[in-house]
Design a protein around this motif. Sequence first.
Motif, PDB file in Angstrom:
ATOM      1  N   ILE A   1      32.002  36.228  33.727  1.00 14.33           N
ATOM      2  CA  ILE A   1      32.683  37.360  34.340  1.00 14.33           C
ATOM      3  C   ILE A   1      33.649  36.833  35.383  1.00 14.33           C
ATOM      4  N   ILE A   2      34.770  37.515  35.555  1.00 14.28           N
ATOM      5  CA  ILE A   2      35.693  37.201  36.640  1.00 14.28           C
ATOM      6  C   ILE A   2      35.661  38.381  37.606  1.00 14.28           C
ATOM      7  N   HIS A   3      35.499  38.070  38.883  1.00  9.69           N
ATOM      8  CA  HIS A   3      35.348  39.136  39.876  1.00  9.69           C
ATOM      9  C   HIS A   3      35.726  38.599  41.252  1.00  9.69           C
ATOM     10  N   ALA A   4      35.896  39.540  42.200  1.00  2.98           N
ATOM     11  CA  ALA A   4      36.252  39.177  43.578  1.00  2.98           C
ATOM     12  C   ALA A   4      35.023  39.298  44.456  1.00  2.98           C
ATOM     13  N   SER A   5      34.511  38.158  44.872  1.00  8.54           N
ATOM     14  CA  SER A   5      33.357  38.102  45.777  1.00  8.54           C
ATOM     15  C   SER A   5      33.495  36.827  46.597  1.00  8.54           C
ATOM     16  N   GLY A   6      33.988  36.960  47.819  1.00 10.94           N
ATOM     17  CA  GLY A   6      34.356  35.783  48.607  1.00 10.94           C
ATOM     18  C   GLY A   6      35.751  35.320  48.245  1.00 10.94           C
ATOM     19  N   ARG A   7      35.983  35.199  46.950  1.00 10.97           N
ATOM     20  CA  ARG A   7      37.294  34.916  46.367  1.00 10.97           C
ATOM     21  C   ARG A   7      37.228  35.385  44.925  1.00 10.97           C
TER      22      ARG A   7
ATOM     23  N   GLY B   1      60.352  43.428  33.947  1.00  7.15           N
ATOM     24  CA  GLY B   1      59.812  43.978  32.707  1.00  7.15           C
ATOM     25  C   GLY B   1      58.984  43.015  31.890  1.00  7.15           C
ATOM     26  N   GLU B   2      58.772  41.808  32.385  1.00 14.03           N
ATOM     27  CA  GLU B   2      57.938  40.860  31.654  1.00 14.03           C
ATOM     28  C   GLU B   2      56.470  41.113  31.981  1.00 14.03           C
ATOM     29  N   THR B   3      55.636  40.919  31.000  1.00 18.84           N
ATOM     30  CA  THR B   3      54.204  41.070  31.217  1.00 18.84           C
ATOM     31  C   THR B   3      53.485  39.922  30.519  1.00 18.84           C
ATOM     32  N   ASP B   4      52.178  39.961  30.544  1.00 21.32           N
ATOM     33  CA  ASP B   4      51.377  38.906  29.952  1.00 21.32           C
ATOM     34  C   ASP B   4      50.124  39.551  29.407  1.00 21.32           C
ATOM     35  N   ASN B   5      49.289  38.756  28.744  1.00 17.62           N
ATOM     36  CA  ASN B   5      48.053  39.350  28.234  1.00 17.62           C
ATOM     37  C   ASN B   5      47.054  39.531  29.372  1.00 17.62           C
ATOM     38  N   LEU B   6      46.044  40.346  29.107  1.00 21.91           N
ATOM     39  CA  LEU B   6      45.089  40.730  30.133  1.00 21.91           C
ATOM     40  C   LEU B   6      44.384  39.520  30.740  1.00 21.91           C
ATOM     41  N   ARG B   7      44.027  38.561  29.913  1.00 18.44           N
ATOM     42  CA  ARG B   7      43.319  37.377  30.406  1.00 18.44           C
ATOM     43  C   ARG B   7      44.181  36.589  31.391  1.00 18.44           C
ATOM     44  N   ASN B   8      45.428  36.354  31.026  1.00 17.37           N
ATOM     45  CA  ASN B   8      46.300  35.581  31.911  1.00 17.37           C
ATOM     46  C   ASN B   8      46.569  36.305  33.222  1.00 17.37           C
ATOM     47  N   ILE B   9      46.701  37.627  33.153  1.00 21.17           N
ATOM     48  CA  ILE B   9      46.895  38.406  34.379  1.00 21.17           C
ATOM     49  C   ILE B   9      45.685  38.243  35.287  1.00 21.17           C
ATOM     50  N   ALA B  10      44.487  38.396  34.720  1.00 22.27           N
ATOM     51  CA  ALA B  10      43.263  38.253  35.515  1.00 22.27           C
ATOM     52  C   ALA B  10      43.158  36.853  36.095  1.00 22.27           C
ATOM     53  N   MET B  11      43.442  35.830  35.286  1.00 27.34           N
ATOM     54  CA  MET B  11      43.329  34.451  35.740  1.00 27.34           C
ATOM     55  C   MET B  11      44.326  34.117  36.843  1.00 27.34           C
ATOM     56  N   SER B  12      45.447  34.831  36.878  1.00 28.34           N
ATOM     57  CA  SER B  12      46.451  34.551  37.909  1.00 28.34           C
ATOM     58  C   SER B  12      45.923  34.850  39.305  1.00 28.34           C
TER      59      SER B  12
ATOM     60  N   ASN C   1      41.030  32.426  42.860  1.00 26.80           N
ATOM     61  CA  ASN C   1      41.055  31.857  44.212  1.00 26.80           C
ATOM     62  C   ASN C   1      41.752  32.746  45.245  1.00 26.80           C
ATOM     63  N   SER C   2      42.185  33.949  44.841  1.00 27.21           N
ATOM     64  CA  SER C   2      42.680  34.885  45.855  1.00 27.21           C
ATOM     65  C   SER C   2      41.515  35.245  46.772  1.00 27.21           C
ATOM     66  N   PRO C   3      41.711  35.233  48.081  1.00 30.34           N
ATOM     67  CA  PRO C   3      40.604  35.507  48.993  1.00 30.34           C
ATOM     68  C   PRO C   3      40.170  36.968  48.925  1.00 30.34           C
ATOM     69  N   TYR C   4      38.887  37.197  49.146  1.00 30.72           N
ATOM     70  CA  TYR C   4      38.392  38.570  49.199  1.00 30.72           C
ATOM     71  C   TYR C   4      38.895  39.227  50.484  1.00 30.72           C
ATOM     72  N   LEU C   5      39.430  40.418  50.332  1.00 27.15           N
ATOM     73  CA  LEU C   5      39.902  41.200  51.474  1.00 27.15           C
ATOM     74  C   LEU C   5      39.566  42.655  51.222  1.00 27.15           C
ATOM     75  N   TRP C   6      38.726  43.226  52.063  1.00 28.60           N
ATOM     76  CA  TRP C   6      38.362  44.636  51.933  1.00 28.60           C
ATOM     77  C   TRP C   6      39.628  45.492  51.987  1.00 28.60           C
ATOM     78  N   GLY C   7      39.848  46.278  50.943  1.00 30.30           N
ATOM     79  CA  GLY C   7      41.032  47.126  50.868  1.00 30.30           C
ATOM     80  C   GLY C   7      42.253  46.452  50.280  1.00 30.30           C
ATOM     81  N   GLY C   8      42.176  45.143  49.976  1.00 32.07           N
ATOM     82  CA  GLY C   8      43.333  44.400  49.486  1.00 32.07           C
ATOM     83  C   GLY C   8      43.661  44.680  48.033  1.00 32.07           C
ATOM     84  N   ARG C   9      44.959  44.507  47.692  1.00 31.58           N
ATOM     85  CA  ARG C   9      45.430  44.748  46.322  1.00 31.58           C
ATOM     86  C   ARG C   9      46.392  43.669  45.838  1.00 31.58           C
ATOM     87  N   THR C  10      46.482  42.522  46.538  1.00 34.41           N
ATOM     88  CA  THR C  10      47.471  41.517  46.178  1.00 34.41           C
ATOM     89  C   THR C  10      46.818  40.143  46.006  1.00 34.41           C
TER      90      THR C  10
END
Length: 253
Positions: free
Chosen positions: A217-223, A126-137, A140-149
């Motif tokens: 902007i923060i986005h997934a492209s390559g990572r 039940g713990e959450t965080d602000n939107l910025r921290n969630i996005a920043m977490s 460096n996640s790798p780009y994966l077509w169809g991925g959600r993690t």
Amino acid sequence: MEYGICNLAVIPLRAEPSDRSEMVSQILFGEAFEIVEWKEKWVQITTAIDQYSGWIDRLHVTSLGHLAYKRLQQSPPPLTYRAVTQAWKIIDNTVIYLPAGSSLVFLEGTTSYIGNKRYEIIGEIGETDNLRNIAMSFLNSPYLWGGRTHWGIDCSGFTQAVFRLKGLQLKRDAWQQALEGREVESLLTSRFGDLTFFDNAEGRITHVGIILGGGEIIHASGRVKIEKIDSQGIYSEELKRYTHKLRTIRRYF
């Protein structure tokens, strides 16, 4: 109508009933779905959270009753917020490593129930965080077509995951997300949390990212990464050129 639920960390959702077919999305622990069609090895489903259709391996289907399915739709379960949350599967004393955004269905205290199986949740609930921290977490996640993690994610999977952890459910694909929310006049009037959409030469929306402010902007492209954005689009310092052409900006909060 028949229903099912995911009792694994992640199930790949494929475009066609084949192991060689592209993965168009993923189903996370505790997410329910409607069963559309059975084949010998495959099952066609529609997800409950975003009405996304595809095929999953028949061995990955755990049946869910109609009343239980309705209960989940009426009272959405709490989500996991850490990149990894451990679920102790009591029946065989094993551990499942749940990705962020997993649904802790039929939760009683710290125990989640799927059918007759109990999963003791180890860690914060039940713990959450602000939107910025969630996005920043997700950086460096790798780009994966169809991925959600955090271990692999695509551009619209990233925006959907971040917003879902703040209680807002978006559609799965970028072009679908661009039909939601309300339009923002220009980049100058945009603010943190707005989504920016980008199109290709044919005018089809193919990419999305989250405005951070300050021309970034923060986005997934390559990572998942932070890059510069202006009225033309996203400028890559790595490639020394614009990589995505700005089409529209939408606001959801």
